[in-house]
Design a protein around this motif. Structure first.
Motif, PDB file in Angstrom:
ATOM      1  N   GLN A 212       0.815  -1.205   0.000  1.00 45.38           N
ATOM      2  CA  GLN A 212       0.000   0.000   0.000  1.00 45.38           C
ATOM      3  C   GLN A 212       0.856   1.266   0.000  1.00 45.38           C
ATOM      4  O   GLN A 212       1.851   1.364   0.726  1.00 45.38           O
ATOM      5  CB  GLN A 212      -0.916   0.007   1.223  1.00 45.38           C
ATOM      6  CG  GLN A 212      -1.957  -1.103   1.232  1.00 45.38           C
ATOM      7  CD  GLN A 212      -2.981  -0.949   0.124  1.00 45.38           C
ATOM      8  OE1 GLN A 212      -3.679   0.053   0.049  1.00 45.38           O
ATOM      9  NE2 GLN A 212      -3.070  -1.947  -0.731  1.00 45.38           N
ATOM     10  N   GLU A 213       0.458   2.227  -0.843  1.00 38.96           N
ATOM     11  CA  GLU A 213       1.087   3.548  -0.915  1.00 38.96           C
ATOM     12  C   GLU A 213       2.573   3.497  -1.262  1.00 38.96           C
ATOM     13  O   GLU A 213       3.356   4.348  -0.843  1.00 38.96           O
ATOM     14  CB  GLU A 213       0.866   4.314   0.393  1.00 38.96           C
ATOM     15  CG  GLU A 213      -0.613   4.570   0.679  1.00 38.96           C
ATOM     16  CD  GLU A 213      -0.823   5.426   1.913  1.00 38.96           C
ATOM     17  OE1 GLU A 213       0.161   5.745   2.586  1.00 38.96           O
ATOM     18  OE2 GLU A 213      -1.988   5.770   2.192  1.00 38.96           O
ATOM     19  N   ASN A 295      -3.225   0.791  -4.263  1.00 44.94           N
ATOM     20  CA  ASN A 295      -3.191   2.119  -3.648  1.00 44.94           C
ATOM     21  C   ASN A 295      -1.806   2.741  -3.819  1.00 44.94           C
ATOM     22  O   ASN A 295      -1.215   3.269  -2.867  1.00 44.94           O
ATOM     23  CB  ASN A 295      -3.565   2.045  -2.160  1.00 44.94           C
ATOM     24  CG  ASN A 295      -3.864   3.415  -1.570  1.00 44.94           C
ATOM     25  OD1 ASN A 295      -4.261   4.345  -2.277  1.00 44.94           O
ATOM     26  ND2 ASN A 295      -3.641   3.562  -0.281  1.00 44.94           N
TER      27      ASN A 295
END
Length: 506
Positions: A212-213, A295
């Protein structure tokens, strides 16, 4: 994987000279699911220059999902292309050929037939397994973006490889049968079919939390073509694809744009290969879903992939640790310098007066010094433009867009562009960075005039800041080098830095 080309007569003088200087020519033949490509490299093994690059859009994987085999016309195209590439390698006096095949040959029922034909032509083809392909693509990204940390996605015609990278290492890697030639079949079953497949893939990776990210690094011709379209739409001022960054929302924007553009309009996009146009929509859909579910913090394009990853695997750890930007600029600068290259000495000579700048600028300043003598052969009226072109558009890696502007600006100034921003410049780098690059160029220009490009004057002189003065200290008889031209350039640099020029003879 490696085949050695046997010379039909005694080795030519050029081959012997290359071997003497440790700069052999290596060819890589990449037998992919969509295209077959020949790339010939020569230069430092860490960052060899590309001498030749050509592809044949054979479409080996176009019928895999329906027939499970390579189509006859694709097989014929592939054989003709492989014969041409092999003959070119002979004519170019290539020292060795590395050849590999990926998903189409790996999965096709008649893949062995193509391998047999390739062996008869003279290739020793290695069929990369999915995890090997993923690792090589990830190493290619690490080679060109050493500080890469995130997810590498390599989209080919027959498969999608995903790998997690951090701290110069490849961590987990996966291969999925979802190349761009197969996405169309899934989309034909309805949009949910592709979404379901992407969710299944990502669930298998187990990256729900750790991915994520993180940045998503794009590898493969289809995704690079999407980046070309995004550069065109956003009026990006640099025609350089490597290290180009996009916000995640741009992926969905590309889906929308491609729904509006026909083939004729896409042909007007600079650098966009027309052979990639038929698969762009599918590539965009897949990318938009991946970055949404991961994401991703941003998308970063890598010009390096499996081929460069294979080269990177073949070098020592010591060689792999070298800065690819500094190595490439040093090699290019040395090849064009008037005298034996003094780039490191030049960088050391000017470093003291720039000790207050951010540490990440140090390597860009040294790269400029490495290229500090590349334009002397040009017409004097165009040396600034020549320096700018080399710095701004050179085939460098491990450098961002703003850093390219700094490099180009420094060389533009050094070769006579004055203390002005180069035409079209200042759009990516900050005002502070641009002004500092101009100061680098003026310092380099002073050093080159003082020394005439030679070593001893730089070793026997020193420039430093002392209060509100810019002091140039010169030892012994070298004081005679401080003529009007040198004094003028000393003044230009001091004025740019808000200091008073002072010459000190010792």
């Amino acid at each position: 994987m490696t085949g050695v080309l046997v010379q039909t007569a005694a080795e030519s003088q050029s081959v012997q000279a290359r071997k003497k200087h440790g700069s052999q020519r290596t060819a890589i033949v990449d037998i992919g699911s969509n295209s077959i490509r020949l790339v010939v490299y020569q230069g430092p093994v860490r960052v060899p220059a590309i001498l030749f690059n050509e592809k044949v859009m054979a479409g080996l994987g176009k019928e895999l999902s329906t027939t499970g085999a390579i189509a006859k016309d694709s097989m014929a195209l592939a054989e003709r292309g492989l014969k041409r590439f092999h003959r070119l390698c002979v004519e170019m006096e290539v020292d060795s050929i590395k050849s590999f095949a990926t998903a189409a040959v790996r999965d096709a029922s008649n893949g062995k037939d193509l391998l047999k034909a390739a062996r008869e032509i003279g290739y020793d083809v290695v069929v990369l397994q999915g995890d090997e392909e993923a690792e090589s693509a990830a190493l290619g990204v690490i080679s060109g973006i050493p500080d890469a940390k995130g997810i590498v996605g390599d989209l080919g015609g027959g498969s999608l490889e995903l790998a997690m990278v951090a701290n110069g290492k490849v961590l987990e890697r996966f291969s999925f049968p979802l190349g761009v030639l197969r996405v169309a079949d899934l989309r034909a079953k309805g949009q949910d079919a592709l979404k379901t497949q992407v969710r299944k893939m990502l669930k298998k990776t187990g990256w729900e939390k750790q991915a994520q990210e993180l940045p998503f690094y794009l590898v493969g011709g289809s995704w690079r073509s999407l980046a070309r379209l995004d550069m065109f739409d956003s009026h990006y001022p640099l025609p350089v694809i490597h290290n180009y960054e996009m916000e995640p929302r741009r992926a969905q924007r590309l889906v929308s744009r491609l729904a509006q553009l026909n083939r004729d309009k896409l042909k007007n996009v600079p650098g966009l290969s027309t052979s990639r146009i038929p698969t762009l929509k599918d590539a965009a859909w897949l990318l938009s879903m991946l970055v949404r579910y991961l994401n991703s913090s941003k998308m970063v394009v890598s010009a390096y992939g499996v081929r460069e990853g294979l080269l990177y695997q073949s070098i020592s750890k010591q060689e792999a640790a070298r800065d690819p930007l500094l190595l490439a600029t040093e090699d290019a600068g040395a090849a064009q310098a008037r005298f034996p290259a003094n780039s490191k000495l030049l960088g050391k000579w000017i470093a003291d007066i720039f000790s207050d700048e951010p540490v990440e600028w140090h390597r860009i300043r040294q790269a400029a010094c490495n290229l500090g003598d590349v334009a002397w052969r040009a017409n004097p009226n165009f040396r600034a433009e020549r320096g700018l072109e080399i710095g701004l558009h050179g085939n460098w890696v491990a450098i961002s867009g703003p850093e390219r502007e700094m490099l180009g600006q420094a060389l533009f100034t050094s070769f006579g562009g004055g203390n002005y921003i180069f035409p079209g410049g200042g759009k990516l780098a900050s005002e502070q960075a641009t002004q500092r690059a101009i100061s680098w160029g003026l310092a380099m220009r002073l050093a080159q005039r003082l020394s005439g490009g030679t070593r001893n004057p730089l070793e026997q002189t020193q420039i430093r800041k002392s209060g509100k003065k810019l002091e140039l200290t010169i030892a012994g008889d070298l004081v005679h080098l401080y003529g009007d031209a040198v004094a003028k350039r000393h003044g230009h640099l001091a004025n740019m830095m808000g200091l008073e020029p002072v010459m000190i003879a010792v």
